[in-house]
Design a protein around this motif. Structure first.
Motif, PDB file in Angstrom:
ATOM      1  N   LEU A 262     -71.955  25.908  98.543  1.00 33.99           N
ATOM      2  CA  LEU A 262     -70.744  25.398  97.897  1.00 33.99           C
ATOM      3  C   LEU A 262     -70.384  24.058  98.525  1.00 33.99           C
ATOM      4  CD1 LEU A 262     -68.693  28.710  97.738  1.00 33.99           C
ATOM      5  CD2 LEU A 262     -69.293  27.328  95.745  1.00 33.99           C
ATOM      6  N   TYR A 263     -70.279  23.040  97.709  1.00 32.92           N
ATOM      7  CA  TYR A 263     -69.917  21.717  98.225  1.00 32.92           C
ATOM      8  C   TYR A 263     -68.444  21.724  98.650  1.00 32.92           C
ATOM      9  CZ  TYR A 263     -69.357  16.672  98.565  1.00 32.92           C
ATOM     10  OH  TYR A 263     -69.106  15.406  99.031  1.00 32.92           O
ATOM     11  N   GLY A 264     -68.199  21.238  99.863  1.00 36.07           N
ATOM     12  CA  GLY A 264     -66.835  21.148 100.370  1.00 36.07           C
ATOM     13  C   GLY A 264     -66.378  22.332 101.188  1.00 36.07           C
ATOM     14  N   LEU A 265     -67.180  23.414 101.240  1.00 31.67           N
ATOM     15  CA  LEU A 265     -66.740  24.588 101.999  1.00 31.67           C
ATOM     16  C   LEU A 265     -66.706  24.293 103.493  1.00 31.67           C
ATOM     17  CD1 LEU A 265     -65.792  27.486 101.944  1.00 31.67           C
ATOM     18  CD2 LEU A 265     -68.177  28.241 101.930  1.00 31.67           C
ATOM     19  N   HIS A 266     -67.649  23.500 103.974  1.00 31.56           N
ATOM     20  CA  HIS A 266     -67.620  23.131 105.395  1.00 31.56           C
ATOM     21  C   HIS A 266     -66.310  22.425 105.732  1.00 31.56           C
ATOM     22  CE1 HIS A 266     -68.566  21.393 109.260  1.00 31.56           C
ATOM     23  NE2 HIS A 266     -68.443  20.180 108.769  1.00 31.56           N
ATOM     24  N   GLN A 267     -65.906  21.464 104.903  1.00 28.21           N
ATOM     25  CA  GLN A 267     -64.674  20.717 105.178  1.00 28.21           C
ATOM     26  C   GLN A 267     -63.420  21.552 104.906  1.00 28.21           C
ATOM     27  OE1 GLN A 267     -67.240  19.569 103.415  1.00 28.21           O
ATOM     28  NE2 GLN A 267     -67.915  17.668 104.395  1.00 28.21           N
ATOM     29  N   GLY A 268     -63.497  22.472 103.941  1.00 31.02           N
ATOM     30  CA  GLY A 268     -62.278  23.155 103.513  1.00 31.02           C
ATOM     31  C   GLY A 268     -62.102  24.568 104.008  1.00 31.02           C
ATOM     32  N   ARG A 269     -63.044  25.087 104.794  1.00 29.94           N
ATOM     33  CA  ARG A 269     -62.994  26.511 105.126  1.00 29.94           C
ATOM     34  C   ARG A 269     -61.736  26.896 105.897  1.00 29.94           C
ATOM     35  NH1 ARG A 269     -66.020  23.877 108.732  1.00 29.94           N
ATOM     36  NH2 ARG A 269     -66.280  24.613 110.879  1.00 29.94           N
ATOM     37  N   GLN A 270     -61.263  26.024 106.782  1.00 21.03           N
ATOM     38  CA  GLN A 270     -60.069  26.373 107.557  1.00 21.03           C
ATOM     39  C   GLN A 270     -58.823  26.409 106.665  1.00 21.03           C
ATOM     40  OE1 GLN A 270     -60.393  27.557 110.427  1.00 21.03           O
ATOM     41  NE2 GLN A 270     -62.499  26.907 110.816  1.00 21.03           N
ATOM     42  N   GLU A 271     -58.706  25.449 105.742  1.00 19.22           N
ATOM     43  CA  GLU A 271     -57.567  25.436 104.825  1.00 19.22           C
ATOM     44  C   GLU A 271     -57.603  26.653 103.897  1.00 19.22           C
ATOM     45  OE1 GLU A 271     -54.900  23.364 104.676  1.00 19.22           O
ATOM     46  OE2 GLU A 271     -55.708  22.636 106.581  1.00 19.22           O
ATOM     47  N   ILE A 272     -58.793  27.005 103.426  1.00 17.46           N
ATOM     48  CA  ILE A 272     -58.914  28.178 102.543  1.00 17.46           C
ATOM     49  C   ILE A 272     -58.520  29.435 103.301  1.00 17.46           C
ATOM     50  CG2 ILE A 272     -60.554  29.597 101.244  1.00 17.46           C
ATOM     51  CD1 ILE A 272     -62.144  27.040 100.697  1.00 17.46           C
ATOM     52  N   ARG A 273     -58.980  29.543 104.532  1.00 16.19           N
ATOM     53  CA  ARG A 273     -58.665  30.727 105.329  1.00 16.19           C
ATOM     54  C   ARG A 273     -57.153  30.822 105.585  1.00 16.19           C
ATOM     55  NH1 ARG A 273     -62.570  31.125 109.929  1.00 16.19           N
ATOM     56  NH2 ARG A 273     -63.805  32.252 108.411  1.00 16.19           N
ATOM     57  N   LYS A 274     -56.507  29.663 105.757  1.00 14.89           N
ATOM     58  CA  LYS A 274     -55.063  29.658 106.010  1.00 14.89           C
ATOM     59  C   LYS A 274     -54.269  30.080 104.783  1.00 14.89           C
ATOM     60  CE  LYS A 274     -54.668  25.889 108.675  1.00 14.89           C
ATOM     61  NZ  LYS A 274     -54.134  24.533 109.022  1.00 14.89           N
ATOM     62  N   SER A 275     -54.598  29.487 103.639  1.00 12.70           N
ATOM     63  CA  SER A 275     -53.827  29.749 102.418  1.00 12.70           C
ATOM     64  C   SER A 275     -54.340  30.953 101.651  1.00 12.70           C
ATOM     65  CB  SER A 275     -53.856  28.525 101.501  1.00 12.70           C
ATOM     66  OG  SER A 275     -55.166  28.296 101.012  1.00 12.70           O
ATOM     67  N   ARG A 276     -55.598  31.387 101.944  1.00 15.13           N
ATOM     68  CA  ARG A 276     -56.267  32.488 101.251  1.00 15.13           C
ATOM     69  C   ARG A 276     -56.489  32.180  99.769  1.00 15.13           C
ATOM     70  NH1 ARG A 276     -59.016  34.916 104.543  1.00 15.13           N
ATOM     71  NH2 ARG A 276     -59.229  36.669 103.106  1.00 15.13           N
ATOM     72  N   VAL A 277     -56.552  30.883  99.429  1.00 13.13           N
ATOM     73  CA  VAL A 277     -56.798  30.445  98.050  1.00 13.13           C
ATOM     74  C   VAL A 277     -57.952  29.455  98.052  1.00 13.13           C
ATOM     75  CG1 VAL A 277     -55.865  29.211  96.047  1.00 13.13           C
ATOM     76  CG2 VAL A 277     -54.397  30.742  97.350  1.00 13.13           C
ATOM     77  N   ALA A 278     -58.824  29.541  97.042  1.00 13.88           N
ATOM     78  CA  ALA A 278     -59.889  28.548  96.867  1.00 13.88           C
ATOM     79  C   ALA A 278     -59.857  28.050  95.434  1.00 13.88           C
ATOM     80  CB  ALA A 278     -61.254  29.147  97.177  1.00 13.88           C
ATOM     81  N   TYR A 279     -59.908  26.722  95.270  1.00 17.25           N
ATOM     82  CA  TYR A 279     -59.977  26.106  93.951  1.00 17.25           C
ATOM     83  C   TYR A 279     -61.434  25.732  93.691  1.00 17.25           C
ATOM     84  CZ  TYR A 279     -54.933  25.747  94.527  1.00 17.25           C
ATOM     85  OH  TYR A 279     -53.613  26.041  94.720  1.00 17.25           O
ATOM     86  N   ILE A 280     -62.022  26.322  92.671  1.00 17.73           N
ATOM     87  CA  ILE A 280     -63.427  26.079  92.361  1.00 17.73           C
ATOM     88  C   ILE A 280     -63.500  25.064  91.230  1.00 17.73           C
ATOM     89  CG2 ILE A 280     -65.612  27.129  91.684  1.00 17.73           C
ATOM     90  CD1 ILE A 280     -64.498  29.799  92.708  1.00 17.73           C
ATOM     91  N   VAL A 281     -64.028  23.892  91.534  1.00 24.09           N
ATOM     92  CA  VAL A 281     -64.117  22.808  90.558  1.00 24.09           C
ATOM     93  C   VAL A 281     -65.592  22.535  90.269  1.00 24.09           C
ATOM     94  CG1 VAL A 281     -61.898  21.846  91.263  1.00 24.09           C
ATOM     95  CG2 VAL A 281     -63.989  21.055  92.390  1.00 24.09           C
ATOM     96  N   GLU A 282     -65.858  21.494  89.474  1.00 18.47           N
ATOM     97  CA  GLU A 282     -67.229  21.317  88.997  1.00 18.47           C
ATOM     98  C   GLU A 282     -67.978  20.142  89.610  1.00 18.47           C
ATOM     99  OE1 GLU A 282     -66.029  21.533  84.698  1.00 18.47           O
ATOM    100  OE2 GLU A 282     -67.623  23.029  84.646  1.00 18.47           O
ATOM    101  N   GLY A 283     -67.285  19.184  90.233  1.00 21.82           N
ATOM    102  CA  GLY A 283     -67.985  17.983  90.655  1.00 21.82           C
ATOM    103  C   GLY A 283     -67.663  17.535  92.065  1.00 21.82           C
ATOM    104  N   TYR A 284     -68.538  16.689  92.608  1.00 19.43           N
ATOM    105  CA  TYR A 284     -68.336  16.129  93.945  1.00 19.43           C
ATOM    106  C   TYR A 284     -67.005  15.367  94.028  1.00 19.43           C
ATOM    107  CZ  TYR A 284     -73.389  16.937  94.529  1.00 19.43           C
ATOM    108  OH  TYR A 284     -74.635  17.509  94.611  1.00 19.43           O
ATOM    109  N   PHE A 285     -66.789  14.484  93.064  1.00 22.01           N
ATOM    110  CA  PHE A 285     -65.576  13.663  93.127  1.00 22.01           C
ATOM    111  C   PHE A 285     -64.316  14.502  92.943  1.00 22.01           C
ATOM    112  CE2 PHE A 285     -68.501  10.060  92.087  1.00 22.01           C
ATOM    113  CZ  PHE A 285     -68.222   9.297  93.211  1.00 22.01           C
ATOM    114  N   ASP A 286     -64.407  15.607  92.196  1.00 17.12           N
ATOM    115  CA  ASP A 286     -63.257  16.508  92.065  1.00 17.12           C
ATOM    116  C   ASP A 286     -62.865  17.062  93.436  1.00 17.12           C
ATOM    117  OD1 ASP A 286     -63.177  16.224  89.287  1.00 17.12           O
ATOM    118  OD2 ASP A 286     -64.595  17.862  88.981  1.00 17.12           O
ATOM    119  N   VAL A 287     -63.865  17.518  94.187  1.00 17.67           N
ATOM    120  CA  VAL A 287     -63.606  18.066  95.528  1.00 17.67           C
ATOM    121  C   VAL A 287     -62.996  16.996  96.432  1.00 17.67           C
ATOM    122  CG1 VAL A 287     -64.692  18.964  97.636  1.00 17.67           C
ATOM    123  CG2 VAL A 287     -65.389  19.835  95.407  1.00 17.67           C
TER     124      VAL A 287
END
Length: 614
Positions: A262-287
Motif C-alpha cells: 500500500l502506497y503511503g502506509l509507511h508514512q501514515g501508519r502512526q496516524e492511522i493507528r492513532k485515529s483508527r481510520v484509513a482513507y483508501i484512495v487511487e493515486g500517488y498524488f491523492d495520497v
C-alpha cells in the motif's frame, strides 16, 4: 514436502547496513518459550481474566462486547467474532503489518533472542533480495539527484510545483525524476558494479526480445514504493510527456508484490493507528496531497483493485476503512469490486464519492482539510451504499427492487460467517422493503454455489456439533500426537479438499519435529493457517487416546467407499456406452445402496464419539 527443519533466511536492516540472518526451528521454539503472548497482546488490548483465559475487545474489528480471547497456556489467540487467530508471530504480523521474518526479528530484538548469522551460500534467494534492496537504494539516489540537482530536472520541479506538491512532501515521500533516454540509469548502475541481470530482476531495467537492456522508467516523476519499515521495494513513475501508459509501476519481484503493498502506509501508519481510520484512495498524488493537508491516514492500492492481503494489512491499524472514489460511474464500479472482499471482514467500511470531476488531490487542494473531513463524515456504509445505488439504478417499484435484490444476493452467498451474513440480510430486507423470510429462501437456493457457506450452514444446523471428516482428522492429530504414525500410513492427504487443512496435516504427519505443533516458517507465516489452527486450539476436541481408533476406523471405511464408488462409476459409464439397460439398472441400484451406506457414517462429516460411543 519440505522438511520442517529447513533453515530459512531473513534480511535484517540496521543503520550501519544489512546482515543476513537465519530462522531455525530452535529460534522459533526459543521465542515461543521466552516471549509471552499475553504481554505482547496487552500492549494493544486491555485484557481481563476469564477462567484460564484472558478476554478483551478484538483489535482487528469493531465490537462492543469482548469476543477476543488469549490462552496463555497454549500461547494462542482467537476472536470468536471475526475469526482472527494464531500464535504470537501471527499477532505481531497482523497488528504491525509485518512479514513472518520481520515479526520474528521484532520479537527476537525485544526479548533478547539472538538470530544466527548466515553462512555463505545458505540461501541464494535471501542474498538476491538483499542485492535488490541495495540496487533500489542506489537507484533512488539517482532519481533524487535527477529531480533536485540535475538541470534536466527543471521541468519535473515545475510540474510538481504546479501540482501544489511542497518541498517537504517531496522529501517525505522521496520523489525523484529521470530524464528521457534509454539507458541513463542502466549506464550509471553498471558503472557502480551492478549486474544487468540483477537490475532486470529488480524491475529497474527491461530486456528486449533481441536481448538488449534499457531503463524501465524514462522521462518520469518517480515515486519510491516502501514497505512498512521503510525499505524501497519498488517504484512507480508518472510520465511527463504524452506517452502511454501515464503511470507505470515496477513489475512483481522478490521484494515487490502489489497485492500486498500500500502506497503511503509507511508514512501514515502512526496516524492511522492513532485515529483508527484509513482513507483508501487511487493515486500517488491523492495520497501526497492528503498527507500534505494534514490527513496522514491516506493510502493507495498501487493501480490495482483492493486485495484481501491489503485489507488484512490495514486491519492491524484501522477500525474504519473509507474508500474514496471519484464521483462517477467508475467510482461506483470500484466500490462494487471491493465489496465481496470487504464485507466478510465485518469491518466498518464506508464509501465516499467526491463531487463529479473531483479527485482527492484536486478536492483537498481547492477546499482544504476541513471540507474533506466533512465529506468523510457523510460517507455511507458500504453495504448501504451498494443497496442505495442498486435502487437508484433499477427503481423502487416491485420489479426494480427484485433486480436490486438479485444484484446484492451474491454478496451474501459468498459469506461464510453466518452472524455477519444475518446482519446484512436484515439490512437488505429493511432497505428493499421485503420480508426477511423470502430473502432467506431465495438466498438458500444460492448456497450450493458457495461451498464455504454450505459447510458453515451444515455445521450450524446441528447444535450437537457434527464435524467434517477433514476437520476431525486435524483435531485428532493435534489432540493425540501418538496416532500420527498410524494415520500417516493411510496416506490421508489425498482425501483433503480443503487446501489449508491439507497443509496442516502434511506438516503434522511428515515433519521432522512432531513434539510441537508446527515450526515451518512457511506455515507460520500464513495468516489463514494461523486462523484455522487457533480455531482448533480454542475449540473443545472430542478426541483422546481412548476413542482415536474409532475415528481412524471410520476414515478407513470412507476411503474404501470412495475407491469403490470410483470403480462403480466407471462400470456405470461402460453400461451406458454399451446400452446394456439391465446391467445399468443393477449398477444404479448398487450406487444407491452405496449412498445409503455413506449416509450412515457421512462421507463429508463425522459424528463425534459422544453420539456414537455409548
Amino acid at each position: 514436502m519440505r522438511s520442517l527443519g529447513t533453515v530459512r533466511l531473513l534480511t535484517q536492516h540496521t543503520e550501519e547496513g544489512a546482515l543476513g540472518t537465519r530462522i531455525t526451528d530452535e529460534t522459533i521454539e526459543t521465542l515461543r518459550n521466552v516471549a509471552d503472548i499475553a504481554q505482547v497482546v496487552s500492549e494493544r488490548v486491555t485484557l481481563k481474566r476469564a477462567g484460564r483465559r484472558l478476554t478483551g475487545l478484538c483489535p482487528f474489528h469493531v465490537e462492543k462486547t469482548p469476543s477476543f480471547s488469549v490462552d496463555p497456556e497454549k500461547q494462542m489467540y482467537h476472536c470468536f467474532g471475526c475469526g482472527a487467530g494464531g500464535d504470537i508471530f501471527s499477532f505481531v504480523m497482523q497488528s504491525e503489518g509485518l512479514s513472518f521474518p520481520e515479526a520474528v526479528k521484532s520479537l527476537a530484538d525485544r526479548f533478547g533472542v539472538p538470530l544466527a548469522e548466515s553462512q555463505e551460500g545458505d540461501d541464494r534467494e535471501a542474498g538476491e533480495r538483499q542485492a535488490i534492496l541495495e540496487a533500489n537504494r542506489v537507484a533512488l539516489g539517482v532519481f533524487r539527484h535527477g529531480l533536485l540537482k540535475s538541470p534536466l530536472g527543471g521541468v519535473a520541479r515545475e510540474y510538481l510545483e504546479k501540482r501544489g506538491i511542497s518541498e517537504d512532501s517531496v522529501a517525505r515521500f522521496g520523489l525523484g525524476f529521470i530524464p528521457d533516454g534509454w539507458t541513463r540509469l542502466l549506464d550509471y548502475m553498471t558503472k557502480k558494479g551492478f549486474d544487468p541481470r540483477l537490475l532486470e530482476k529488480s524491475g529497474l531495467v527491461v530486456r528486449s526480445e533481441k536481448g538488449r537492456c534499457y531503463d524501465r522508467f524514462r522521462n518520469r516523476i518517480v515515486f519510491p514504493i516502501q514497505d512498512i519499515p521503510g525499505r524501497v521495494i519498488g517504484f512507480g513513475g508518472r510520465v511527463l510527456g504524452a506517452e502511454n501508459p501515464k503511470y507505470l509501476n515496477s513489475p512483481e519481484t522478490l521484494l515487490y508484490h502489489k497485492a500486498r503493498s500500500l502506497y503511503g502506509l509507511h508514512q501514515g501508519r502512526q496516524e492511522i493507528r492513532k485515529s483508527r481510520v484509513a482513507y483508501i484512495v487511487e493515486g500517488y498524488f491523492d495520497v501526497i496531497a492528503l498527507h500534505q493537508h494534514g490527513i496522514g491516514e491516506a493510502v493507495a492500492s498501487l493501480g490495482t483493485a483492493l486485495t484481501r492481503e491489503q485489507i488484512q494489512l490495514l486491519r492491524g491499524y484501522a477500525d474504519r476503512l473509507v474508500l474514496v472514489f471519484d464521483g462517477d460511474v467508475a467510482g461506483l464500479r470500484a466500490a462494487e469490486r471491493a465489496a465481496p472482499l470487504l464485507l466478510p471482514f465485518a469491518m466498518d467500511c464506508r464509501v465516499l464519492l467526491l463531487p463529479a470531476g473531483e479527485d482527492p488531490d484536486s478536492f483537498v487542494r481547492r477546499l482544504g482539510k476541513d471540507a474533506f473531513l466533512g465529506e468523510a463524515l457523510k460517507a455511507r456504509p458500504l453495504f448501504s451504499f451498494l443497496m442505495h445505488a442498486s435502487l437508484q439504478r433499477w427503481g423502487r417499484d416491485p420489479a426494480g427492487r427484485i433486480k436490486a435484490l438479485e444484484s446484492l444476493l451474491p454478496l451474501l452467498s459468498g459469506m461464510t460467517d453466518t452472524v455477519v451474513r444475518d446482519v446484512y440480510l436484515r439490512e437488505m430486507a429493511d432497505g428493499l422493503d421485503m420480508e426477511e423470510k423470502g430473502i432467506r429462501e431465495r438466498l438458500s437456493k444460492r448456497i450450493p454455489d458457495s461451498p464455504g457457506m454450505a459447510r458453515q450452514i451444515q455445521k450450524s444446523e446441528d447444535p450437537r456439533g457434527n464435524l467434517r471428516m477433514e476437520e476431525a482428522l486435524v483435531s485428532l492429530l493435534l489432540s493425540v500426537p501418538q496416532c500420527r504414525e498410524e494415520v500417516a500410513g493411510l496416506k490421508p492427504e489425498g482425501f483433503f479438499s480443503d487446501p489449508i487443512l491439507k497443509r496442516i496435516v502434511l506438516s503434522l504427519l511428515y515433519g521432522e519435529r512432531q513434539d510441537s505443533l508446527v515450526n515451518d516458517p512457511e506455515i507460520l507465516g500464513d495468516p489463514e493457517v494461523q486462523r484455522r489452527l487457533s480455531g482448533f486450539a480454542f475449540g473443545e476436541s472430542s478426541w483422546n487416546v481412548d476413542n482415536a481408533e474409532f475415528l481412524i476406523s471410520q476414515f478407513r471405511r470412507l476411503q474404501q467407499q470412495a475407491q469403490g464408488s470410483s470403480g462403480l462409476m466407471d462400470r456405470i459409464k461402460a453400461a451406458e456406452a454399451g446400452k446394456d439397460q439391465a446391467r445399468l439398472m443393477a449398477l444404479l441400484e448398487q450406487k444407491q445402496q452405496q449412498a445409503r451406506e455413506a449416509a450412515k457414517i457421512g462421507l463429508s462429516r463425522v459424528v463425534t464419539p459422544r453420539r456414537h460411543i455409548q
